[in-house]
Motif scaffolding. Structure first.
Motif, PDB file in Angstrom:
ATOM      1  N   UNK A  18       0.831  -1.202   0.000  1.00 53.72           N
ATOM      2  CA  UNK A  18       0.000   0.000   0.000  1.00 53.72           C
ATOM      3  C   UNK A  18       0.866   1.253   0.000  1.00 53.72           C
ATOM      4  N   UNK A  19       1.957   1.245   0.756  1.00 58.09           N
ATOM      5  CA  UNK A  19       2.877   2.388   0.761  1.00 58.09           C
ATOM      6  C   UNK A  19       3.478   2.614  -0.624  1.00 58.09           C
ATOM      7  N   UNK A  20       3.761   1.515  -1.335  1.00 55.59           N
ATOM      8  CA  UNK A  20       4.254   1.651  -2.710  1.00 55.59           C
ATOM      9  C   UNK A  20       3.227   2.355  -3.584  1.00 55.59           C
ATOM     10  N   UNK A  21       1.982   1.870  -3.508  1.00 52.04           N
ATOM     11  CA  UNK A  21       0.937   2.419  -4.372  1.00 52.04           C
ATOM     12  C   UNK A  21       0.657   3.891  -4.046  1.00 52.04           C
ATOM     13  N   UNK A  22       0.601   4.217  -2.760  1.00 56.70           N
ATOM     14  CA  UNK A  22       0.210   5.553  -2.333  1.00 56.70           C
ATOM     15  C   UNK A  22       1.307   6.590  -2.548  1.00 56.70           C
ATOM     16  N   UNK A  23       2.562   6.171  -2.409  1.00 64.83           N
ATOM     17  CA  UNK A  23       3.625   7.175  -2.423  1.00 64.83           C
ATOM     18  C   UNK A  23       4.900   6.731  -3.121  1.00 64.83           C
ATOM     19  N   UNK A  24       5.434   5.588  -2.733  1.00 68.64           N
ATOM     20  CA  UNK A  24       6.816   5.275  -3.076  1.00 68.64           C
ATOM     21  C   UNK A  24       7.049   5.107  -4.576  1.00 68.64           C
ATOM     22  N   UNK A  25       6.121   4.498  -5.297  1.00 67.95           N
ATOM     23  CA  UNK A  25       6.379   4.210  -6.713  1.00 67.95           C
ATOM     24  C   UNK A  25       6.517   5.489  -7.532  1.00 67.95           C
ATOM     25  N   UNK A  26       5.666   6.479  -7.304  1.00 68.21           N
ATOM     26  CA  UNK A  26       5.825   7.758  -8.007  1.00 68.21           C
ATOM     27  C   UNK A  26       7.042   8.518  -7.477  1.00 68.21           C
ATOM     28  N   UNK A  27       7.208   8.523  -6.167  1.00 66.06           N
ATOM     29  CA  UNK A  27       8.346   9.249  -5.580  1.00 66.06           C
ATOM     30  C   UNK A  27       9.676   8.773  -6.153  1.00 66.06           C
ATOM     31  N   UNK A  28       9.850   7.462  -6.280  1.00 60.57           N
ATOM     32  CA  UNK A  28      11.122   6.917  -6.758  1.00 60.57           C
ATOM     33  C   UNK A  28      11.444   7.377  -8.174  1.00 60.57           C
ATOM     34  N   UNK A  29      10.422   7.668  -8.980  1.00 60.77           N
ATOM     35  CA  UNK A  29      10.670   8.063 -10.371  1.00 60.77           C
ATOM     36  C   UNK A  29      10.675   9.574 -10.571  1.00 60.77           C
ATOM     37  N   UNK A  30      10.446  10.326  -9.512  1.00 58.40           N
ATOM     38  CA  UNK A  30      10.447  11.782  -9.690  1.00 58.40           C
ATOM     39  C   UNK A  30      11.853  12.247 -10.038  1.00 58.40           C
ATOM     40  N   UNK A  31      11.982  13.195 -10.983  1.00 64.90           N
ATOM     41  CA  UNK A  31      13.319  13.623 -11.420  1.00 64.90           C
ATOM     42  C   UNK A  31      14.201  14.044 -10.248  1.00 64.90           C
ATOM     43  N   UNK A  32      15.439  13.549 -10.252  1.00 68.38           N
ATOM     44  CA  UNK A  32      16.376  13.887  -9.180  1.00 68.38           C
ATOM     45  C   UNK A  32      16.661  15.383  -9.150  1.00 68.38           C
ATOM     46  N   UNK A  33      16.808  15.941 -10.282  1.00 67.70           N
ATOM     47  CA  UNK A  33      17.080  17.373 -10.383  1.00 67.70           C
ATOM     48  C   UNK A  33      17.020  17.770 -11.830  1.00 67.70           C
TER      49      UNK A  33
END
Length: 311
Positions: free
Chosen positions: A293-308
């Motif tokens: 659930x944590x993956x679905x809610x937050x982690x999966x999108x967060x991990x792919x957000x541009x580093x910079x």
């Protein structure tokens, strides 16, 4: 923590700035009190240009929405922070919410990459090339001819790749989707569901979902009833059906949520506003582990957000 990849709050504020308030609990599907009380960590706010606007008016409308973003969402709320990089998310304090600008459709830039660069400098970090119809970038999901990207569309992707920005495939027709997945370094689907569960042209077929997984991308399951169920009405279990299907294709680490709140007239029963994300979480807990659930809610999108992003 919730990472929601798509809402149309800015469009609603643009269309009715005097009547609607982001401070109210009830005026819109997403408001500040709801984000503050219901676990929001990152919310993406789309710049969507109403179709009745003519060339020459569209870029000005986009600038007005950027201004609304700052005046109505960021400036009145010290705990809502303007986010333009993954580092900004990492720097959020426990009680702070990150707000990100996105662009939904190339109509706003009117076949002018300098306008796209201006929006980038103003903080836009994800770009969908089309809405449902054809534009200068390519054909959208409802365009009858179903053509692919134009030369300008590929030029847009080159710019997005150069700047380490997301290219959003939601709203593309199939040919445009395949052109984009091949060309884009950082594709996502901000708000799309599974076509095999609900055969709507806005949804993605198995081969498309598998292509996103292969690109280490992420797909935001959306709360639009006609995209969830052929009947047009939907319940929380319909959201689960789409999640389960994407998982069956190997997508557990590639699922997120893109509510499309404030861009829809119909809502899922029990999920009519952001504050009812709790109902969705409760439903997910019947089927998935806390880690999933944590993956679905937050982690999966967060991990792919541009580093910079590249200045």
């Amino acid at each position: 923590m919730i990472f929601d990849a798509h809402c149309d709050v800015l469009m609603k504020l643009y269309l009715d700035p005097d009547k609607l308030s982001f401070q109210s609990k009830e005026d819109m599907h997403i408001t500040y009190p709801q984000l503050n009380e219901c676990g929001s960590k990152v919310q993406l706010f789309a710049i969507y240009i109403p179709s009745y606007l003519k060339p020459g008016q569209r870029f000005q409308a986009a600038l007005e929405m950027v201004n609304l973003f700052h005046k109505r969402i960021i400036e009145p709320h010290p705990d809502v922070k303007f986010v333009t990089s993954k580092e900004d998310i990492d720097n959020l304090a426990q009680n702070e919410i990150g707000a990100v600008l996105t662009l939904e459709g190339a109509e706003a830039i009117e076949e002018d990459l300098e306008k796209l660069e201006t929006l980038y400098r103003l903080g836009v970090r994800s770009v969908g090339l089309t809405w449902n119809w054809a534009n200068a970038a390519g054909d959208g999901a409802l365009e009858p001819r179903g053509g692919g990207l134009t030369n300008f569309g590929f030029e847009m992707i080159d710019f997005l790749n150069e700047k380490n920005m997301w290219t959003d495939v939601s709203h593309l027709c199939e040919k445009s989707f395949w052109d984009t997945v091949e060309a884009a370094q950082y594709p996502i689907a901000s708000h799309s569901n599974a076509y095999s569960i609900c055969p709507n042209p806005r949804n993605l077929k198995n081969e498309q979902i598998e292509a996103l997984i292969k690109k280490d991308s992420v797909m935001g399951v959306t709360f639009v009833p006609p995209f969830l169920n052929k009947k047009g009405s939907a319940e929380l279990t319909d959201v689960v059906r789409h999640i389960e299907h994407i998982c069956s294709l190997g997508g557990e680490d590639h699922i997120g949520f893109g509510s499309d709140f404030d861009g829809i007239d119909q809502t899922v029963k029990g999920l009519s506003t952001y504050k009812q994300y709790d109902n969705l979480i409760g439903t997910l807990q019947r089927y998935y582990s806390d880690k999933q659930i944590k993956k679905f809610l937050f982690e999966n999108f967060y991990k792919r957000f541009p580093f910079g992003c590249i200045r």
